[in-house]
Design an enzyme around this catalytic site. Sequence first.
Site, PDB file in Angstrom:
ATOM      1  N   CYS A 115      -8.801 -94.823 -30.114  1.00  0.00           N
ATOM      2  CA  CYS A 115      -9.402 -94.962 -28.408  1.00  0.00           C
ATOM      3  C   CYS A 115     -10.769 -94.213 -28.691  1.00  0.00           C
ATOM      4  CB  CYS A 115      -8.784 -94.140 -27.451  1.00  0.00           C
ATOM      5  SG  CYS A 115      -7.043 -94.915 -27.150  1.00  0.00           S
ATOM      6  N   HIS A 261     -13.559 -93.768 -21.757  1.00  0.00           N
ATOM      7  CA  HIS A 261     -12.323 -94.632 -22.310  1.00  0.00           C
ATOM      8  C   HIS A 261     -11.467 -95.006 -21.256  1.00  0.00           C
ATOM      9  CE1 HIS A 261      -9.194 -96.135 -24.633  1.00  0.00           C
ATOM     10  NE2 HIS A 261      -8.378 -95.023 -24.633  1.00  0.00           N
ATOM     11  N   ASN A 291      -5.934-100.776 -21.196  1.00  0.00           N
ATOM     12  CA  ASN A 291      -6.323 -99.858 -22.207  1.00  0.00           C
ATOM     13  C   ASN A 291      -6.672-100.709 -23.523  1.00  0.00           C
ATOM     14  OD1 ASN A 291      -7.123 -98.190 -24.275  1.00  0.00           O
ATOM     15  ND2 ASN A 291      -5.224 -96.685 -23.767  1.00  0.00           N
TER      16      ASN A 291
HETATM   17  O1  UT7 Z   1      -5.837 -94.283 -24.688  1.00  0.00           O
HETATM   18  C1  UT7 Z   1      -5.413 -93.144 -25.717  1.00  0.00           C
HETATM   19  C2  UT7 Z   1      -4.972 -92.131 -24.790  1.00  0.00           C
HETATM   20  N1  UT7 Z   1      -3.897 -92.412 -23.967  1.00  0.00           N
HETATM   21  C3  UT7 Z   1      -3.708 -91.735 -22.914  1.00  0.00           C
HETATM   22  O2  UT7 Z   1      -4.603 -90.998 -22.497  1.00  0.00           O
HETATM   23  C4  UT7 Z   1      -2.538 -92.003 -22.010  1.00  0.00           C
HETATM   24  C5  UT7 Z   1      -2.030 -90.870 -21.390  1.00  0.00           C
HETATM   25  N2  UT7 Z   1      -0.783 -90.900 -20.926  1.00  0.00           N
HETATM   26  C6  UT7 Z   1      -0.414 -91.542 -19.595  1.00  0.00           C
HETATM   27  O3  UT7 Z   1      -1.507 -92.331 -19.010  1.00  0.00           O
HETATM   28  C7  UT7 Z   1       0.845 -91.435 -18.937  1.00  0.00           C
HETATM   29  O4  UT7 Z   1       1.512 -90.496 -19.627  1.00  0.00           O
HETATM   30  C8  UT7 Z   1       1.668 -92.713 -18.790  1.00  0.00           C
HETATM   31  C9  UT7 Z   1       1.027 -93.776 -17.968  1.00  0.00           C
HETATM   32  C10 UT7 Z   1       1.766 -93.261 -20.300  1.00  0.00           C
HETATM   33  C11 UT7 Z   1       2.978 -92.471 -18.360  1.00  0.00           C
HETATM   34  O5  UT7 Z   1       2.895 -91.785 -17.063  1.00  0.00           O
HETATM   35  P1  UT7 Z   1       3.784 -90.508 -16.708  1.00  0.00           P
HETATM   36  O6  UT7 Z   1       3.227 -90.307 -15.413  1.00  0.00           O
HETATM   37  O7  UT7 Z   1       3.454 -89.435 -17.781  1.00  0.00           O
HETATM   38  O8  UT7 Z   1       5.395 -90.951 -16.792  1.00  0.00           O
HETATM   39  P2  UT7 Z   1       6.459 -90.444 -17.656  1.00  0.00           P
HETATM   40  O9  UT7 Z   1       6.217 -90.884 -19.319  1.00  0.00           O
HETATM   41  O10 UT7 Z   1       6.529 -89.137 -17.573  1.00  0.00           O
HETATM   42  O11 UT7 Z   1       7.732 -91.360 -17.403  1.00  0.00           O
HETATM   43  C12 UT7 Z   1       8.165 -90.881 -15.979  1.00  0.00           C
HETATM   44  C13 UT7 Z   1       9.275 -91.873 -15.586  1.00  0.00           C
HETATM   45  C14 UT7 Z   1      10.359 -91.989 -16.800  1.00  0.00           C
HETATM   46  O12 UT7 Z   1      11.738 -92.005 -16.200  1.00  0.00           O
HETATM   47  P3  UT7 Z   1      12.708 -90.703 -16.128  1.00  0.00           P
HETATM   48  O13 UT7 Z   1      12.828 -90.054 -17.247  1.00  0.00           O
HETATM   49  O14 UT7 Z   1      11.857 -89.792 -15.211  1.00  0.00           O
HETATM   50  O15 UT7 Z   1      13.746 -91.161 -15.368  1.00  0.00           O
HETATM   51  C15 UT7 Z   1      10.243 -93.020 -17.546  1.00  0.00           C
HETATM   52  O16 UT7 Z   1      11.277 -93.326 -18.351  1.00  0.00           O
HETATM   53  O17 UT7 Z   1       8.903 -93.375 -15.711  1.00  0.00           O
HETATM   54  C16 UT7 Z   1       9.599 -93.984 -16.584  1.00  0.00           C
HETATM   55  N3  UT7 Z   1       8.700 -94.987 -16.979  1.00  0.00           N
HETATM   56  C17 UT7 Z   1       8.687 -96.465 -16.396  1.00  0.00           C
HETATM   57  N4  UT7 Z   1       9.239 -96.741 -15.405  1.00  0.00           N
HETATM   58  C18 UT7 Z   1       8.669 -97.924 -14.902  1.00  0.00           C
HETATM   59  C19 UT7 Z   1       7.987 -95.236 -18.089  1.00  0.00           C
HETATM   60  N5  UT7 Z   1       7.078 -96.204 -18.231  1.00  0.00           N
HETATM   61  C20 UT7 Z   1       7.679 -97.215 -17.328  1.00  0.00           C
HETATM   62  C21 UT7 Z   1       7.325 -98.198 -16.713  1.00  0.00           C
HETATM   63  N6  UT7 Z   1       7.955 -98.798 -15.703  1.00  0.00           N
HETATM   64  N7  UT7 Z   1       6.290 -98.975 -17.197  1.00  0.00           N
END
Ligand code: UT7
Length: 334
Positions: A115, A261, A291
């Site tokens: 990134c 980014h 992204n």
């Molecule tokens: O570009 C390089 C740098 N990258 C970044 O800066 C990305 C940084 N991270 C993020 O943007 C976020 O962490 C994400 C968008 C990737 C994920 O968001 P989050 O709010 O951190 O969600 P999470 O990973 O904590 O997941 C929350 C819940 C989980 O379910 P449970 O365990 O709470 O039941 C996941 O399984 O959401 C679930 N989940 C989804 N649900 C529906 C994860 N992905 C999805 C999805 N659709 N696509």
Amino acid sequence: MYNSKITGLGYYVPDNIVTNDDLSKLMDTTDEWIQERTGIKERRWIKEGSDDSSAVMGAKAAKIAIERAGLTKDDIDFIVFATLSPDYYFPGCGVQIQDLLDMDTVGALDVRNQCSGFIYALSTADQFIKTGMYKNILIIGSEYHSNGLDKTTRGRGVTVIFGDGAGACVLSRSEDNSRGILSSHLHSEGKYADKLTVASPSIGNWVPAIIASNGEDISYFPYMDGTFVFKNAVVRFSEVIMEGLMTNGLNKEDIDLLIPHQANLRIAQFIQKKFGLRDDQVFNNIMKYGNTTAASVIIALTEAWEEGKVKDDDLIVLAAFGSGFTWGSVIIKW
Ligand code: UT7
């Protein structure tokens, strides 16, 4: 010492739009979840059968940038190409650009900083210009993510955020020391390499491990500890933007336009709030493209410029954070 300034900008994204609803047909996800957590509404994914690749898209963006710089491919002295999704494991895409654009045998360097790739590439090119070694450098950031993603529910936490696309610019020598790239700031923290990674192919674990696992080994799909990455991103973005401002005796009130980014709209909004910037002082296009990793900052800069949001004398701040971890900023007086 010379100064360097961006003289031409271009981008290319595939026509094929993939909406959040399209993804919900492949995996257990919803438009609501994706928009709420990331801001993304749709992204471009190369269609099966298309000739596009990271190198080919990069070449398309590069042609536009070179033309807008008022130059031809024969004026380019050096190529810097940033991608994490190269056409070949080796050689890198830079040499393919030399071939695709039918250029002279100029040097071609590939940057592997995910990134932050475009920021690293721009900073590298800046050094070559400032020392007087080269006059015009072609810099490309391009990514073909869609073919390497896990499009099942297992991969939903990563797959929904990535899009394909390419951006390019020409960085040229300038004798005007009051404008151009004022400074760049690069960092890394390799102890977090495994927090956002594609573990295969690597020479150590590549083919034998994948074959032996009978399909259980998914190390060739991107893995991300999203929450951990998010928490580090907001801290490092802020730090590296401040570092750039302080180096130049500037403060946050001097920023005309911040181009972060495009990893997650919530990260950009956090930074916006932290620096007290208005909506029109932060450029985001993640809603349309997701992204695009090394392509994201340069696509966004090009779009902002096309929309008249990058004006002479503006202070433009580019910043990125991502896998490595790596992060960086570039401060430009336009
Ligand atoms: O570009 C390089 C740098 N990258 C970044 O800066 C990305 C940084 N991270 C993020 O943007 C976020 O962490 C994400 C968008 C990737 C994920 O968001 P989050 O709010 O951190 O969600 P999470 O990973 O904590 O997941 C929350 C819940 C989980 O379910 P449970 O365990 O709470 O039941 C996941 O399984 O959401 C679930 N989940 C989804 N649900 C529906 C994860 N992905 C999805 C999805 N659709 N696509």
